[in-house]
Design a protein around this motif. Structure first.
Motif, PDB file in Angstrom:
ATOM      1  N   LYS A  45       0.807  -1.224   0.033  1.00 25.03           N
ATOM      2  CA  LYS A  45       0.016  -0.057  -0.099  1.00 25.03           C
ATOM      3  C   LYS A  45       0.839   1.207   0.048  1.00 25.03           C
ATOM      4  CE  LYS A  45      -4.212   1.517   1.498  1.00 25.03           C
ATOM      5  NZ  LYS A  45      -4.547   2.507   0.341  1.00 25.03           N
ATOM      6  N   PHE A  65       1.276   5.165   0.852  1.00 27.29           N
ATOM      7  CA  PHE A  65       0.730   6.314   1.721  1.00 27.29           C
ATOM      8  C   PHE A  65       1.406   7.566   1.420  1.00 27.29           C
ATOM      9  CE2 PHE A  65       0.232   2.205   4.112  1.00 27.29           C
ATOM     10  CZ  PHE A  65      -0.922   2.119   4.392  1.00 27.29           C
ATOM     11  N   THR A  96      -3.768  -5.763   7.303  1.00 26.98           N
ATOM     12  CA  THR A  96      -5.172  -5.222   7.192  1.00 26.98           C
ATOM     13  C   THR A  96      -5.537  -4.482   8.541  1.00 26.98           C
ATOM     14  OG1 THR A  96      -6.223  -7.090   7.657  1.00 26.98           O
ATOM     15  CG2 THR A  96      -6.125  -6.610   5.438  1.00 26.98           C
ATOM     16  N   ILE A 129      -3.734  -1.213   8.265  1.00 23.69           N
ATOM     17  CA  ILE A 129      -4.299  -0.506   7.425  1.00 23.69           C
ATOM     18  C   ILE A 129      -5.456   0.104   8.144  1.00 23.69           C
ATOM     19  CG2 ILE A 129      -5.614  -0.264   5.414  1.00 23.69           C
ATOM     20  CD1 ILE A 129      -3.941  -2.368   4.253  1.00 23.69           C
ATOM     21  N   ASN A 131      -6.094   4.204   9.006  1.00 25.40           N
ATOM     22  CA  ASN A 131      -7.210   4.957   8.495  1.00 25.40           C
ATOM     23  C   ASN A 131      -7.889   5.666   9.833  1.00 25.40           C
ATOM     24  OD1 ASN A 131      -7.245   4.322   5.735  1.00 25.40           O
ATOM     25  ND2 ASN A 131      -8.502   2.485   6.112  1.00 25.40           N
TER      26      ASN A 131
END
Length: 77
Positions: free
Chosen positions: A36, A38, A53, A56, A60
């Motif tokens: 991912k 960022f 996950t 993540i 968030n």
């Protein structure tokens, strides 16, 4: 590439696969990892991380800068 989260340090675990006849053979439990990108506004640049996950979700919720600071403080990076 290793299967380790860059932020949390989650890695592969080892356990047993158990059949109906109760025969146990070794297996691996892999963490749910994703590549991912960022954006860090303080540094005005993008970084690519291999994160789980759960990491993540944390990013968030609290933001990438705060998440990195927490994980550095905790010692998992």
């Amino acid at each position: 590439m290793s299967r380790i989260c860059d932020l949390t340090g989650k890695a592969t675990m080892v356990g047993n696969r158990v059949s109906h006849s109760n025969v146990k053979t070794k297996r691996r439990f892999y963490p749910n990892l994703h590549l991912k990108r960022f954006y860090i506004p303080e540094e005005d640049r993008w970084i690519t991380l291999k994160v789980s996950t759960s990491a993540i979700k944390t990013i968030n919720k609290i933001g990438i800068t705060e998440a990195i600071n927490r994980f550095v403080e905790k010692g998992s990076i």
